[in-house]
Scaffold this active site. Structure first.
Site, PDB file in Angstrom:
ATOM      1  N   LYS A  76    -101.268  26.831 -55.137  1.00 56.30           N
ATOM      2  CA  LYS A  76    -100.956  25.609 -54.399  1.00 56.30           C
ATOM      3  C   LYS A  76    -101.357  25.787 -52.938  1.00 56.30           C
ATOM      4  O   LYS A  76    -101.104  26.837 -52.341  1.00 56.30           O
ATOM      5  CB  LYS A  76     -99.459  25.317 -54.528  1.00 56.30           C
ATOM      6  CG  LYS A  76     -98.991  24.009 -53.905  1.00 56.30           C
ATOM      7  CD  LYS A  76     -97.502  23.816 -54.175  1.00 56.30           C
ATOM      8  CE  LYS A  76     -96.965  22.534 -53.577  1.00 56.30           C
ATOM      9  NZ  LYS A  76     -95.527  22.336 -53.879  1.00 56.30           N
ATOM     10  N   SER A 152     -94.313  18.270 -55.966  1.00 45.79           N
ATOM     11  CA  SER A 152     -95.482  18.264 -55.115  1.00 45.79           C
ATOM     12  C   SER A 152     -96.591  19.191 -55.632  1.00 45.79           C
ATOM     13  O   SER A 152     -97.744  19.102 -55.194  1.00 45.79           O
ATOM     14  CB  SER A 152     -95.079  18.699 -53.704  1.00 45.79           C
ATOM     15  OG  SER A 152     -94.528  20.011 -53.710  1.00 45.79           O
ATOM     16  N   SER A 176     -90.237  20.475 -57.355  1.00 42.66           N
ATOM     17  CA  SER A 176     -91.701  20.466 -57.410  1.00 42.66           C
ATOM     18  C   SER A 176     -92.294  21.468 -58.383  1.00 42.66           C
ATOM     19  O   SER A 176     -93.493  21.408 -58.668  1.00 42.66           O
ATOM     20  CB  SER A 176     -92.271  20.718 -56.010  1.00 42.66           C
ATOM     21  OG  SER A 176     -91.897  19.686 -55.131  1.00 42.66           O
TER      22      SER A 176
END
Length: 599
Positions: A76, A152, A176
């Protein structure tokens, strides 16, 4: 191009037989990535030239030396990788770190190969996967491009679901690492806070952030977790793992277990009847596996959840983004950061007191059951729906996730089925901190019995390498008090892989005493020819965890030999005579439970 089984075990087997090489796997993965560019998975997908140094580093090593040898993974883009830009989904924020985040370096040292940096909700603020600037665009669901991927950690989840990498790193502050797992048919492990270092991670709420793991199977999640969960003294929020949370994965026997769900009137599916039905089916499946369902009051969890965005913790997100021009952020992020701006230090302390009250209210609940079960999300939405109502619908998705880190829980999202549109549905198992291995074991039991395909691929669920029905050498332990099922210390057995065997009684030669002190209140069992039969439970405990169990027994209790009514002698709790000086003889109740009920 044929669908490659990207599980860690499958790739390692292919490496050992010579059917594949790490270079071939990486080349094939990069080629497949080109087929999914319109999913907006990547902020930066690396080239073969950029990846060559990682391949070169494997030349003089082997799978025996490196447990993630040649395994591709995604990162990420709020987690640092040396020499590659970090954006956190905001181009104006971009910087290039000199070294990798601690957790990333652990994985690379174990042989894993980073394929690229993935798309995310800007500054990891969101559960939808659409809060990314136009340059990168919203990340699309791996099953249906019209639907949200979840955020996210959107790109990290979709990359795994489409078989582009074997696992990925996300972050999880409010859900997330779990919501994207549910929307893409993945395992999503949100570890205990502090077990995976956040050094080198762009913070959202630094005191709550976790690095999370997306994988196709619980076996893979466990493998990555074991590599990544190393204590990092440079991380101010790091916590060393407990011995009871190591090496116990898969140590469940075919026996009963207990789980809790919210009371029916506290479940909210936001009008989605199919999600409600899927959750009920998941509950029934657990009951069919020997699970005993209990209803609990979920209000303390919901109260804690509301504090995350309706309380002063929003200020922590402003701290994380200070120095960044708000005008460079998406409007929805600006709107969130603009809330609670008039909060004072007084408000923070009041919120802390409220949160501490919630922690106290849920403490016994978290200890009383093997795990608590909820939907991971109460429904799902199209990208168009979320863009039309970005705040409310995002809030709906956090209904079952926002409280986890505030209440110091470990959690794992598990796929359990599909709705009529073909989109996946999943549940979350959670418990107190340092329950990661136990939760992974129950998640494995579910995955192995449901046998759903992996991610969004046409790849069957493989057999687990974990021994679900046995766990090596075991010893039978008798308990008669605070370690009984439903009592406050029962977790000391279950978190060590303990399995309930039977309810029985001692020979009629024992006396039971209520010992002084506490909490928790404890009984003492003493052999006495004028005694009675005393209720007890027999548990099977792995011998490997017996030492840590014994170390936690406080005087005047210890382990010795007890006689069962049928003549067997088993290991159990005995009390030394000096402990009876201020104790109360409760032998007439013949049961610790009956004594507590009538006290």
């Amino acid at each position: 191009m044929s669908q490659q089984n990207m599980t860690i075990a499958a790739l390692q087997q292919a490496y050992q037989t010579g059917d594949l090489s790490p270079k071939q796997v990486i080349e094939n993965a990069l080629e497949r990535c080109q087929q999914y560019l319109d999913h907006n998975i990547w902020i930066e997908l690396f080239s073969m030239e950029q990846l060559q140094p990682y391949l070169d580093a494997l030349e003089n090593s082997s799978i025996e030396e490196k447990p993630l040898f040649g395994i591709p993974f995604a990162i990420k883009d709020n987690i640092e990788l040396a020499g590659f830009p970090v954006t956190a989904g905001c181009e104006a924020y971009t910087y290039t770190p000199d070294k990798s985040a601690f957790v990333v370096q652990q994985l690379i040292d174990a042989g894993a190969i980073p394929l690229g940096k993935t798309n995310l909700d800007q500054f990891a603020t969101g559960l939808v996967g659409v809060r990314s600037p136009e340059k990168w665009g919203p990340c699309h669901n791996s099953f249906d491009k019209d639907y949200i991927s979840g955020g996210s950690s959107s790109g990290s989840a979709v990359a795994v679901a489409l078989g582009l990498v074997s696992f990925s790193l996300g972050t999880d502050t409010a859900g997330s690492g779990r919501v994207p797992a549910a929307f893409n048919n993945l395992i999503g492990l949100k570890p205990t806070r502090g077990l995976l270092s956040t050094d080198g991670v762009v913070p959202a709420c630094r005191s709550l952030d976790c690095v999370s793991i997306f994988s196709l199977t619980t076996d893979d999640a466990n493998t990555v977790f074991n590599v990544a969960a190393e204590f990092d003294a440079n991380d101010a929020f790091a916590r060393p793992n407990l011995d009871t949370n190591k090496g116990n994965y898969g140590q469940l026997a075919e026996s009963t277990f207990s789980f809790a769900v919210p009371k029916p009137d506290q479940l909210n599916f936001f009008g989605d009847a199919e999600y409600a039905e899927q959750f009920e089916q998941a509950v029934k499946h657990l009951e069919s596996l020997g699970g005993e369902k209990h209803f609990i009051d979920f209000e303390p969890f919901f109260t804690a959840a509301r504090l995350l965005y309706e309380g002063p913790w929003v200020a922590e997100r402003r701290v994380a983004t200070e120095g960044v021009n708000r005008q460079a952020m998406l409007q929805v992020i600006q709107d969130i950061l603009a809330t609670q701006e008039d909060a004072r230090a007084d408000d923070l302390f009041k919120a802390e007191y409220k949160l501490q009250a919630c922690r106290q209210q849920v403490r016994d609940v978290l200890q009383s059951y093997d795990f608590i079960l909820t939907p991971t999300a109460g429904t799902t939405y199209t990208i168009e729906q979320v863009q039309a109502d970005p705040i409310k619908l995002n809030s709906n998705l956090g209904h079952y996730t926002n409280f986890m880190n505030l209440l110091d829980c470990s959690a794992i999202a598990v796929p359990t089925g599909f709705i009529s549109s073909g989109l996946p549905f999943g549940v979350t198992l959670f418990s107190r901190a340092f329950s990661d291995a136990r939760l992974l074991s129950y998640a494995n039991l579910m995955q192995q019995t449901l046998r759903l395909p992996l991610g969004a691929m046409d790849v069957a669920c493989p057999d687990s390498s974990a021994a679900i029905s046995s766990c090596g050498d075991r010893i039978t332990v008798a308990v008669c008090g605070a370690h009984l099922q439903g009592q406050p210390l029962n977790y000391q057995l279950t978190e060590r892989g303990g399995v309930f065997l039977e309810k029985t009684v001692t020979a009629n030669t024992y006396k039971l005493y209520a010992l002084a002190g506490g909490p928790p209140k404890r009984p003492g069992l003493v052999r006495d020819e004028s005694g009675s039969e005393i209720e007890m439970e027999l548990w099977s405990l792995p011998t490997a965890t017996l030492g840590s169990f014994l170390a936690g027994i406080a005087a005047p209790l210890g382990l010795g030999k007890l006689e069962v009514k049928d003549g067997r002698w088993v290991t159990g709790f005995i009390c030394e005579s000096y402990g009876l000086e201020q104790a109360t003889d409760i032998t007439s109740f013949r049961s610790w439970r009956k004594y507590l009920l009538n006290k």
